[in-house]
Design a protein around this motif. Sequence first.
Motif, mmCIF file in Angstrom:
data_model
loop_
_atom_site.group_PDB
_atom_site.id
_atom_site.type_symbol
_atom_site.label_atom_id
_atom_site.label_comp_id
_atom_site.label_asym_id
_atom_site.label_seq_id
_atom_site.Cartn_x
_atom_site.Cartn_y
_atom_site.Cartn_z
ATOM 1 N N UNK A 180 -12.293 5.130 5.165
ATOM 2 C CA UNK A 180 -12.532 5.581 3.797
ATOM 3 C C UNK A 180 -13.055 4.423 2.948
ATOM 4 N N UNK A 181 -13.307 4.703 1.686
ATOM 5 C CA UNK A 181 -13.985 3.712 0.846
ATOM 6 C C UNK A 181 -13.123 2.478 0.564
ATOM 7 N N UNK A 182 -11.793 2.595 0.741
ATOM 8 C CA UNK A 182 -10.930 1.429 0.513
ATOM 9 C C UNK A 182 -10.288 0.905 1.802
ATOM 10 N N UNK A 242 0.817 -1.218 0.000
ATOM 11 C CA UNK A 242 0.000 0.000 0.000
ATOM 12 C C UNK A 242 0.851 1.270 0.000
ATOM 13 N N UNK A 243 2.139 1.149 0.288
ATOM 14 C CA UNK A 243 2.970 2.314 0.582
ATOM 15 C C UNK A 243 3.208 3.194 -0.640
ATOM 16 N N UNK A 244 3.005 4.485 -0.435
ATOM 17 C CA UNK A 244 3.439 5.507 -1.373
ATOM 18 C C UNK A 244 4.562 6.278 -0.700
ATOM 19 N N UNK A 245 5.631 6.598 -1.446
ATOM 20 C CA UNK A 245 6.721 7.339 -0.845
ATOM 21 C C UNK A 245 8.065 6.703 -1.102
ATOM 22 N N UNK A 246 9.000 6.949 -0.171
ATOM 23 C CA UNK A 246 10.371 6.496 -0.354
ATOM 24 C C UNK A 246 10.955 6.042 0.974
ATOM 25 N N UNK A 247 12.274 6.038 1.054
ATOM 26 C CA UNK A 247 12.934 5.525 2.254
ATOM 27 C C UNK A 247 12.883 6.491 3.432
ATOM 28 N N UNK A 248 12.371 7.699 3.214
ATOM 29 C CA UNK A 248 12.298 8.696 4.281
ATOM 30 C C UNK A 248 10.876 8.986 4.749
ATOM 31 N N UNK A 276 -0.280 5.953 3.222
ATOM 32 C CA UNK A 276 -1.286 5.142 2.558
ATOM 33 C C UNK A 276 -1.939 5.974 1.457
ATOM 34 N N UNK A 277 -2.456 5.340 0.412
ATOM 35 C CA UNK A 277 -3.270 6.085 -0.556
ATOM 36 C C UNK A 277 -4.413 6.792 0.177
ATOM 37 N N UNK A 278 -4.763 7.984 -0.271
ATOM 38 C CA UNK A 278 -5.718 8.799 0.475
ATOM 39 C C UNK A 278 -7.089 8.154 0.596
ATOM 40 N N UNK A 279 -7.464 7.295 -0.357
ATOM 41 C CA UNK A 279 -8.770 6.642 -0.259
ATOM 42 C C UNK A 279 -8.711 5.343 0.546
ATOM 43 N N UNK A 280 -7.524 5.019 1.080
ATOM 44 C CA UNK A 280 -7.372 3.859 1.965
ATOM 45 C C UNK A 280 -7.334 4.309 3.425
ATOM 46 N N UNK A 281 -6.472 5.277 3.726
ATOM 47 C CA UNK A 281 -6.346 5.781 5.099
ATOM 48 C C UNK A 281 -5.606 7.114 5.067
ATOM 49 N N UNK A 282 -5.852 7.994 6.042
ATOM 50 C CA UNK A 282 -5.231 9.322 6.037
ATOM 51 C C UNK A 282 -3.859 9.354 6.696
ATOM 52 N N UNK A 283 -3.253 8.191 6.940
ATOM 53 C CA UNK A 283 -2.038 8.114 7.740
ATOM 54 C C UNK A 283 -0.768 8.192 6.910
ATOM 55 N N UNK A 284 0.240 8.843 7.505
ATOM 56 C CA UNK A 284 1.565 8.919 6.917
ATOM 57 C C UNK A 284 2.585 8.799 8.038
#
Length: 239
Positions: free
Chosen positions: A130-132, A26-32, A36-44
């Motif tokens: 969210x919806x996902x 599910x991860x968006x981003x890099x090593x830093x 989560x995708x915004x329609x999955x969860x609002x967490x970073x």
Amino acid sequence: MIAGQDQSSLLDNPVWSALSTTHASFAEGDSLAKRYPVDVAPFAATRDQSPESYGSLAQLLGPEGTAAIPLATMPILPAGWSVVRRIDSAQMIWTSKTSPSVERSFEELNISNVDEMLALVELTKPGPFSKRTHELGSYLGIHEDGKLVAMAGERLRPYGYTEISAVCTHPDYRGRGYASSLVSVLIERITRRNEIPFLHVRTENVDAIRVYEKLGFKTRRLINIVVVKNEQSAHLSNS
């Protein structure tokens, strides 16, 4: 020995731990910084509290982007960042050796139930959903009178742990043990996978904390769930 039982420090930064292991797909981003995708969860989350990590997070969120960051300590935000909201939560971990009994019948929820899941969450406000979100793990529900009246499911999954989340009951159907039964089922499933159940509950929700304690949970520590925004990136995008 249950997997992860000596690795509870993973829960100090649970989103990073989840997106770096079990939820890496599910991860968006890099090593830093990851989210989560915004329609999955609002967490970073960031790997650490360095300006470089928050710079990566700013790029990830983009202009006007916000994210919820659960951390054991308050984040050390560089210049240009602001706190939109802070939610003090008890992080509770299941420490019992025997799963509680299940006293109610239930059913598996899936994509066909998303609309009624969202409606129940909107009514009861258990936390972000969210919806996902249902893609993160198993979600269970109880229907009465042709409508979804209780639900609970799995959300963050740091290696060796699974978070129980979205525990809610329609106001007209409370006091019947529906939520406790659903949580009990999830405890049994999670421990069968050789993982440890945990959850987050607002510190002021003392009634819910007592219920979770009866089910075998104990407070591990307080967690700050902080919604942050990068004002600098928003400013630069409009200049």
